[in-house]
Design a protein around this motif. Sequence first.
Motif, mmCIF file in Angstrom:
data_model
loop_
_atom_site.group_PDB
_atom_site.id
_atom_site.type_symbol
_atom_site.label_atom_id
_atom_site.label_comp_id
_atom_site.label_asym_id
_atom_site.label_seq_id
_atom_site.Cartn_x
_atom_site.Cartn_y
_atom_site.Cartn_z
ATOM 1 N N LEU A 24 0.830 -1.191 0.000
ATOM 2 C CA LEU A 24 0.000 0.000 0.000
ATOM 3 C C LEU A 24 0.868 1.247 0.000
ATOM 4 O O LEU A 24 0.605 2.232 -0.684
ATOM 5 C CB LEU A 24 -0.858 -0.031 1.258
ATOM 6 N N LEU A 25 1.921 1.197 0.772
ATOM 7 C CA LEU A 25 2.830 2.336 0.859
ATOM 8 C C LEU A 25 3.554 2.521 -0.461
ATOM 9 O O LEU A 25 3.711 3.628 -0.968
ATOM 10 C CB LEU A 25 3.836 2.077 1.981
ATOM 11 N N ALA A 26 3.992 1.407 -1.043
ATOM 12 C CA ALA A 26 4.793 1.498 -2.264
ATOM 13 C C ALA A 26 3.955 1.866 -3.472
ATOM 14 O O ALA A 26 4.366 2.664 -4.300
ATOM 15 C CB ALA A 26 5.493 0.166 -2.518
ATOM 16 N N TRP A 27 2.769 1.270 -3.565
ATOM 17 C CA TRP A 27 2.022 1.424 -4.795
ATOM 18 C C TRP A 27 0.772 2.275 -4.645
ATOM 19 O O TRP A 27 0.026 2.434 -5.585
ATOM 20 C CB TRP A 27 1.635 0.038 -5.342
ATOM 21 N N GLY A 70 -2.959 3.301 -2.706
ATOM 22 C CA GLY A 70 -4.232 2.602 -2.725
ATOM 23 C C GLY A 70 -4.994 2.756 -4.026
ATOM 24 O O GLY A 70 -6.061 2.202 -4.197
ATOM 25 N N ASP A 71 -4.428 3.506 -4.988
ATOM 26 C CA ASP A 71 -5.123 3.660 -6.260
ATOM 27 C C ASP A 71 -5.392 2.292 -6.852
ATOM 28 O O ASP A 71 -4.498 1.493 -7.007
ATOM 29 C CB ASP A 71 -4.238 4.423 -7.259
ATOM 30 N N TYR A 72 -6.640 2.104 -7.267
ATOM 31 C CA TYR A 72 -6.932 0.846 -7.927
ATOM 32 C C TYR A 72 -6.225 0.867 -9.276
ATOM 33 O O TYR A 72 -5.938 1.922 -9.818
ATOM 34 C CB TYR A 72 -8.444 0.728 -8.162
ATOM 35 N N THR A 80 -6.285 -1.199 -13.211
ATOM 36 C CA THR A 80 -6.847 -2.282 -14.005
ATOM 37 C C THR A 80 -5.919 -2.554 -15.166
ATOM 38 O O THR A 80 -5.141 -1.705 -15.571
ATOM 39 C CB THR A 80 -8.220 -1.918 -14.585
ATOM 40 N N SER A 98 -5.930 -3.433 -19.016
ATOM 41 C CA SER A 98 -6.849 -3.539 -20.146
ATOM 42 C C SER A 98 -6.159 -4.265 -21.284
ATOM 43 O O SER A 98 -4.981 -4.086 -21.557
ATOM 44 C CB SER A 98 -7.330 -2.167 -20.591
ATOM 45 N N LEU A 113 -10.286 -8.467 -13.002
ATOM 46 C CA LEU A 113 -10.652 -7.744 -11.798
ATOM 47 C C LEU A 113 -9.935 -6.418 -11.797
ATOM 48 O O LEU A 113 -9.481 -5.935 -12.795
ATOM 49 C CB LEU A 113 -10.181 -8.509 -10.566
ATOM 50 N N TYR A 114 -9.796 -5.892 -10.626
ATOM 51 C CA TYR A 114 -8.940 -4.731 -10.506
ATOM 52 C C TYR A 114 -7.999 -4.975 -9.347
ATOM 53 O O TYR A 114 -8.265 -5.806 -8.489
ATOM 54 C CB TYR A 114 -9.753 -3.462 -10.310
ATOM 55 N N TYR A 171 -5.649 -3.812 -6.136
ATOM 56 C CA TYR A 171 -5.282 -2.860 -5.103
ATOM 57 C C TYR A 171 -4.591 -3.656 -4.010
ATOM 58 O O TYR A 171 -4.870 -4.835 -3.849
ATOM 59 C CB TYR A 171 -6.488 -2.069 -4.586
ATOM 60 N N VAL A 173 -6.307 -6.265 -1.644
ATOM 61 C CA VAL A 173 -7.263 -7.235 -2.184
ATOM 62 C C VAL A 173 -7.080 -8.605 -1.532
ATOM 63 O O VAL A 173 -7.995 -9.432 -1.514
ATOM 64 C CB VAL A 173 -7.129 -7.326 -3.723
#
Lengths: 288, 318, 409
Positions: free
Chosen positions: A111-114, A116-118, A120, A122, A211-212, A214, A217
């Motif tokens: 969460l810290l590194a990436w 919380g932005d979801y 996806t 495509s 899915l997406y 985060y 998950v």
Amino acid sequence: METFAQSLVSGLLMGSLYAMIGIGLTIIFGVMRIINLAHGEMVMLGMFAAFFSQKLLGIDPFLSVLLLTPAMFVLGVAIYWLLLRKIIPGGELNTLLYTAGMSLLVANVALLAWSGDYRTISLSYGLAPMRPLGIAIPAALAIAFAMAAAITVALWLFLSSTDTGRAIRATSQNREAAILMGIDVERVALFTFGLGTALAGAAGALLAPSLYLYPTVGELLVVKSFVIVVLGGLGSVPGAIAGGLLLGVVESLGAVYVSATYKDGLGYVLFLLVLLYRPTGLFGVGKS
Amino acid sequence: MGWVGGAVAVAVLPILVRNTFFLHVAILVFMWTVLGAAWNVLGGFAGQVSFGHAALFGIGAYTTIILFLKGGLAPWWGIPLGGLVAALASVPIGLICFRLRGPYFSLATLAVAELAKLAALNWEWVTNGPIGFLITTLPSLTVLGRRVDWEAKTPFYVIAALLMAFAILSTAWLRQSRLGAYLVAIREDEDAAEAIGIDTVRAKVVTLGLSAFLAGLGGGFYAFYFRYVDPDAVLNIGLSMEMVFIAMVGGLGTVVGPLIGAIFLTTVGEAVREHFQVGHLIFYGLFMMIVIRFLPEGIWGKVRSVLPGMRAVRHGAP
Amino acid sequence: MRKLASPKWALLLTVGLAAPASAQSLKIGAPQPMTGPDAPFGDKFKKAYSMAIEEINAAGGVNGRPLEIVIEDHQAKNALAATIAEKLITQGKVLVLTGGRASGQAMEIASVAQRLKTPYLVDHPSADMITTKGFEWVFRNNPTGSIYPSAFDSFVVEYPNAMPRSAAVVYDNTLFGKTIATAVMKFLKSKNVPIVADEAYPVNTLDFKPIMTKVKGTSPDFLLMVAVATTDAILLTRHAKEIGIDARAFVGFGGGFGVADFASQLGPLAQNVFSSASWSGNPNDPKTKALYEKFHAKYGIWPHEHEVEGYAAIFIIADAMKRAKLTGNLDADRDEIRRALAATDMTTVFGKVKFGNWTGPTGDPFTNQNIYSPEQSVLAQWRDGQLLNVWPKAFAETALVFPDPGTKR
């Protein structure tokens, strides 16, 4: 009727991916009797690995499975060797709590590194679903299903025909007997943890386009994966497959015919019932 | 001796320290001690690891706030009732979950907690669903001839301190009671305990009842002090994990452990949050791993075994 | 632009770039989620606040004094939000609070602000309850959940043939989703529109195909989707279209239906989907355009709802501070600012602002809710990857497309 067919198919497709997550968890339990609460995070790492390989290297997520499966295997082996090995002698509960801590750590570092932005993934070929017989089947999910099936078949061959595979099954069936037969159970445990982690990562990569992503998950997935392995019988690979498909179908039909709100609840209730009345799983093939 | 000193320190603190934020932190520490003690009773003494204690906390919180907002019952009655309702709810939960051992029990508690959250989200006629309940004004109360000022910290401090004292005393009582002895036996080897004639189911159910009562008290106090209850705030798994964390880090099976754990969590957690910009969950996860690996008896357990002059630590002594 | 949360150790942010932070500066406190899953939102507000404060300070501050904002992390936890609000008020000695982000945390902050007599200007949180409890220290600029659908409501009434013959409502079971869904359904029922599906789903549902399968079976004329999470918004729409729902209109309520990713992820599936939001930005307005350009130039991203709400909030606070007679006595100053806020009558980029007591769509009386909130609700539509306002006509950038050309109805 069309509604029923559609929800059945949707359920089976999702269920196949659930099953893959469950297989990894169940073989780890079978061999080491560890309930790995960090399993969901392994799936999450697989999802992100697929995402970044598409974003940074331009590799299609389904192809990236080939790369990240060995990488996740190495990760699993490292986690077992460096961390878990010393904890396991402390007992089941200690190990359980330790993996709970690990799960929190990995999810929150991610969460810290990436952030919380979801995200996806495509796929250029993934936008319109296929419609055989009027039932909508999204392309990404269909490919994932096919690959999951292939991986499962490969796994089955591995477990039944190779020496290591047989050693894993033997240890899973009866640890003491395996030791007596000269199997190095520590080595088997190490290998199995790597294998389980690799399967989780692969499942994540296959799931990602449908899915997406985060970082947290894993929370959602780990509970589902426990429901699956308990339904199917702890330690049984065919059980995990059946359990995964079953959960997918129950959730899908449940959402349509009972209520979307309570569909998760159905899974939990089923879980409790099985734990209480059929601890060896619905098919009776699990270890208790 | 140590007890008297501690009690005096707690009693005197709000007189010496006027800083309201500091008092707020102290109140948090007390509340978390109650929750840690609740988990410790079941997890530390009886060796049953529950991942669903938030459900009991949530039941206490909802009971107290509903009784006040819908029934007009003042929270100082509502809090013990919250504990009672949680204890009653724990009986069927226990009867279901205690059929399972070890990790299976833990997984079952997880499922039960998730079901509780689902119920709270959807049974709107009871819980108001995701909207939750808000207390805007507390009833007036006169104590010793003076109107209690609910805008100040002191009344809450006093109540929290009393709840904490109750939690610690009941844990102490448990430790030296016959039930406590049974629990030691059950924790070491449940089958052997059965074999020597201990009614393990009864022991576990009673212990869960006490654990639930404490968790419910904590929940009721939360509703009273924070004044807003919704399913996500009081029934999420993060809360369950925090209770585990406090008990483990403080020292499982000890009486004072939960207090140490609560102090640690609140102070170090705040510091980490402020200075390292790191979500405190990273801190929990890491510390849980470190404690299990290097300090399985918790901080207090370690202190007891290391300090000279303290009597030899039996596994599970305070 | 680096999107990572900066791993610096000082989370206490002091932004007062035009002048050094001193006892002279006017402090604003803002609890926001800076870590944890809601962190991306906290970051948006941080950027917005910073830009607003820089602008104000560069123009001489408020009556010569610089503004300063103190942002603290509440990690999307209610209890922590309460703790932080207290801390900002008692230790930080801020004059006014803003922020909060999610309604649960905002409720706690409002409760604390009311009790500790510090003004709180709500910039984004949408639960009606925050301003229906009679808290005279709490003010809100943005529309509430029940006001949100106002543009949609007026659209179906005023646009020819737009009254739905039936409606399916799919919403998340959160405060946000429930409030909006309830408001919309109440309105439609009052117009005798049958609600053929009323489906609540848990947030972050992985698979909407079962729900959409069920909804398809009810053959709805309009499909209304509510999602607080962007991911849900995208998946809802994708699965609805993949399952093959045929509706005259697909309407999304929630910020997620209006972000760039909605279009980039869904491609042609997003075409003609309506998005109801509390602000879609009217580029006909030069001030809005200027804000857009400036924000993009500074941060590399285009601002949306959250950023504009945060930005506007700072200006509202500055305006109140300008009119307040501040003496240096903290309690008196806070009360002065409260009075000044109550007398606000201005226009920001977000819209007109005047706080009043009136009865909202839920029937509950509002205290200090912006009386212009219903006007801020806007209906926009996706066209070729661009989100354009289509209703009310005064804000429209392009002509509305209805019914959906893909429908056979």
